[in-house]
Design an enzyme around this catalytic site. Sequence first.
Site, PDB file in Angstrom:
ATOM      1  N   VAL A 192       0.834  -1.209   0.000  1.00 17.78           N
ATOM      2  CA  VAL A 192       0.000   0.000   0.000  1.00 17.78           C
ATOM      3  C   VAL A 192       0.871   1.262   0.000  1.00 17.78           C
ATOM      4  O   VAL A 192       1.744   1.401   0.841  1.00 17.78           O
ATOM      5  CB  VAL A 192      -0.911   0.008   1.236  1.00 17.78           C
ATOM      6  CG1 VAL A 192      -1.736   1.280   1.295  1.00 17.78           C
ATOM      7  CG2 VAL A 192      -1.811  -1.213   1.214  1.00 17.78           C
ATOM      8  N   PRO A 193       0.633   2.143  -0.966  1.00 12.85           N
ATOM      9  CA  PRO A 193       1.409   3.391  -1.087  1.00 12.85           C
ATOM     10  C   PRO A 193       1.032   4.403  -0.009  1.00 12.85           C
ATOM     11  O   PRO A 193       0.536   5.478  -0.315  1.00 12.85           O
ATOM     12  CB  PRO A 193       1.037   3.899  -2.476  1.00 12.85           C
ATOM     13  CG  PRO A 193      -0.328   3.357  -2.737  1.00 12.85           C
ATOM     14  CD  PRO A 193      -0.407   2.048  -2.015  1.00 12.85           C
ATOM     15  N   CYS A 194       1.282   4.078   1.223  1.00 14.54           N
ATOM     16  CA  CYS A 194       0.894   4.967   2.312  1.00 14.54           C
ATOM     17  C   CYS A 194       1.634   6.293   2.221  1.00 14.54           C
ATOM     18  O   CYS A 194       1.236   7.273   2.823  1.00 14.54           O
ATOM     19  CB  CYS A 194       1.151   4.306   3.655  1.00 14.54           C
ATOM     20  SG  CYS A 194       2.325   2.969   3.618  1.00 14.54           S
ATOM     21  N   HIS A 195       2.695   6.322   1.435  1.00 14.46           N
ATOM     22  CA  HIS A 195       3.467   7.578   1.317  1.00 14.46           C
ATOM     23  C   HIS A 195       2.709   8.601   0.477  1.00 14.46           C
ATOM     24  O   HIS A 195       3.068   9.757   0.426  1.00 14.46           O
ATOM     25  CB  HIS A 195       4.825   7.282   0.718  1.00 14.46           C
ATOM     26  CG  HIS A 195       4.778   6.717  -0.658  1.00 14.46           C
ATOM     27  ND1 HIS A 195       4.670   5.358  -0.902  1.00 14.46           N
ATOM     28  CD2 HIS A 195       4.795   7.321  -1.866  1.00 14.46           C
ATOM     29  CE1 HIS A 195       4.644   5.185  -2.220  1.00 14.46           C
ATOM     30  NE2 HIS A 195       4.708   6.355  -2.825  1.00 14.46           N
TER      31      HIS A 195
END
Length: 108
Positions: free
Chosen positions: A53-56
Amino acid sequence: MSVTPFQQRVYDAVSLIPVGQVATYRGVADQIGCGSPRAVGQALKRNPFAPKVPCHRVISADLTLGGFQGDIEGPAVRRKVRLLESEGVSFREGRLAEPYRVYKFGRK
DNA sequence: AGTCGCCACGAAG
DNA sequence: CTTCGTGGCGACT
Protein backbone atom coordinates in the site's frame (compact mmCIF):
# COMPACT_ATOMS: atom_id res chain seq x y z
CA MET A 1 -1.92 -11.05 10.45
CA SER A 2 -5.25 -9.78 11.64
CA VAL A 3 -6.76 -7.23 9.31
CA THR A 4 -10.12 -5.72 10.10
CA PRO A 5 -12.59 -4.95 7.29
CA PHE A 6 -12.12 -1.29 8.03
CA GLN A 7 -8.39 -1.49 7.50
CA GLN A 8 -9.00 -3.49 4.36
CA ARG A 9 -11.10 -0.63 3.03
CA VAL A 10 -8.39 1.86 3.93
CA TYR A 11 -5.67 -0.08 2.14
CA ASP A 12 -7.89 -0.61 -0.87
CA ALA A 13 -8.70 3.09 -1.12
CA VAL A 14 -5.06 4.09 -0.73
CA SER A 15 -4.10 1.63 -3.45
CA LEU A 16 -6.40 3.54 -5.81
CA ILE A 17 -4.28 6.68 -5.59
CA PRO A 18 -2.60 7.16 -8.98
CA VAL A 19 1.10 7.86 -9.32
CA GLY A 20 1.87 11.56 -9.36
CA GLN A 21 -0.99 12.33 -7.02
CA VAL A 22 -1.64 12.24 -3.28
CA ALA A 23 -4.69 11.83 -1.07
CA THR A 24 -5.59 13.30 2.30
CA TYR A 25 -6.53 11.29 5.37
CA ARG A 26 -9.84 13.12 5.28
CA GLY A 27 -10.43 12.12 1.66
CA VAL A 28 -9.73 8.47 2.39
CA ALA A 29 -11.90 8.55 5.51
CA ASP A 30 -14.77 10.11 3.61
CA GLN A 31 -14.41 7.63 0.79
CA ILE A 32 -14.59 4.60 3.05
CA GLY A 33 -17.38 6.18 5.06
CA CYS A 34 -15.59 7.14 8.22
CA GLY A 35 -15.83 10.48 9.99
CA SER A 36 -12.53 10.12 11.71
CA PRO A 37 -9.34 10.58 9.74
CA ARG A 38 -7.47 9.57 12.86
CA ALA A 39 -8.77 6.04 12.46
CA VAL A 40 -7.30 6.04 8.96
CA GLY A 41 -4.00 7.30 10.31
CA GLN A 42 -3.91 4.50 12.84
CA ALA A 43 -4.71 1.95 10.17
CA LEU A 44 -1.85 3.19 8.01
CA LYS A 45 0.50 3.26 10.93
CA ARG A 46 -0.38 -0.33 11.64
CA ASN A 47 -0.14 -0.92 7.90
CA PRO A 48 0.64 -4.63 7.57
CA PHE A 49 0.93 -4.20 3.80
CA ALA A 50 3.82 -1.78 4.03
CA PRO A 51 5.20 -2.04 0.48
CA LYS A 52 1.89 -3.14 -0.99
CA VAL A 53 0.00 0.00 0.00
CA PRO A 54 1.41 3.39 -1.09
CA CYS A 55 0.89 4.97 2.31
CA HIS A 56 3.47 7.58 1.32
CA ARG A 57 0.84 9.07 -0.98
CA VAL A 58 -1.37 9.95 1.94
CA ILE A 59 -0.88 13.37 3.51
CA SER A 60 -2.73 15.64 5.90
CA ALA A 61 -5.78 17.62 4.78
CA ASP A 62 -3.93 20.92 5.21
CA LEU A 63 -1.32 19.57 2.79
CA THR A 64 1.34 18.97 5.41
CA LEU A 65 3.37 15.80 5.23
CA GLY A 66 1.71 13.85 7.97
CA GLY A 67 3.74 10.85 9.04
CA PHE A 68 5.48 7.84 7.67
CA GLN A 69 6.48 4.47 9.11
CA GLY A 70 5.33 5.47 12.54
CA ASP A 71 6.94 8.90 12.78
CA ILE A 72 5.43 12.33 12.18
CA GLU A 73 8.89 13.64 11.43
CA GLY A 74 12.43 12.31 10.97
CA PRO A 75 14.33 10.34 8.35
CA ALA A 76 11.26 8.30 7.43
CA VAL A 77 9.33 11.44 6.53
CA ARG A 78 12.34 12.65 4.57
CA ARG A 79 12.21 9.42 2.57
CA LYS A 80 8.49 9.90 2.04
CA VAL A 81 9.02 13.34 0.49
CA ARG A 82 11.76 12.02 -1.72
CA LEU A 83 9.50 9.22 -2.93
CA LEU A 84 6.72 11.63 -3.75
CA GLU A 85 9.07 13.97 -5.59
CA SER A 86 10.26 10.90 -7.47
CA GLU A 87 6.67 10.46 -8.61
CA GLY A 88 6.39 14.09 -9.68
CA VAL A 89 4.93 15.58 -6.51
CA SER A 90 6.80 18.63 -5.26
CA PHE A 91 7.02 19.70 -1.65
CA ARG A 92 8.06 23.02 -0.18
CA GLU A 93 8.92 23.62 3.46
CA GLY A 94 7.17 20.45 4.56
CA ARG A 95 4.04 21.26 2.58
CA LEU A 96 2.64 20.17 -0.76
CA ALA A 97 3.70 22.71 -3.37
CA GLU A 98 1.00 21.90 -5.91
CA PRO A 99 -2.42 21.42 -4.29
CA TYR A 100 -3.98 20.31 -7.58
CA ARG A 101 -2.11 17.02 -7.14
CA VAL A 102 -4.52 16.00 -4.39
CA TYR A 103 -6.52 13.02 -5.57
CA LYS A 104 -10.27 13.20 -4.94
CA PHE A 105 -11.37 9.51 -4.98
CA GLY A 106 -13.93 9.76 -7.71
CA ARG A 107 -14.90 13.12 -6.33
CA LYS A 108 -18.52 12.32 -6.98
C1' DA B 1 -16.95 -9.25 28.19
C1' DG B 2 -16.58 -4.24 29.13
C1' DT B 3 -13.49 -0.19 29.76
C1' DC B 4 -9.49 2.89 29.08
C1' DG B 5 -6.11 5.21 26.55
C1' DC B 6 -3.83 6.14 22.39
C1' DC B 7 -3.36 7.99 17.30
C1' DA B 8 0.59 9.28 10.98
C1' DC B 9 -6.21 14.13 11.90
C1' DG B 10 -9.44 18.01 11.48
C1' DA B 11 -12.08 21.75 12.65
C1' DA B 12 -12.92 25.29 15.86
C1' DG B 13 -11.56 28.75 19.42
C1' DC C 1 -1.22 28.86 19.00
C1' DT C 2 -4.37 25.40 22.02
C1' DT C 3 -8.52 22.43 22.78
C1' DC C 4 -12.22 19.52 21.70
C1' DG C 5 -14.53 16.16 18.69
C1' DT C 6 -14.54 11.96 16.27
C1' DG C 7 -13.85 6.52 15.03
C1' DG C 8 -11.48 2.63 15.62
C1' DC C 9 -8.12 -0.47 17.81
C1' DG C 10 -4.68 -2.45 21.32
C1' DA C 11 -4.10 -3.47 25.98
C1' DC C 12 -5.74 -4.12 30.44
C1' DT C 13 -9.32 -5.50 33.74
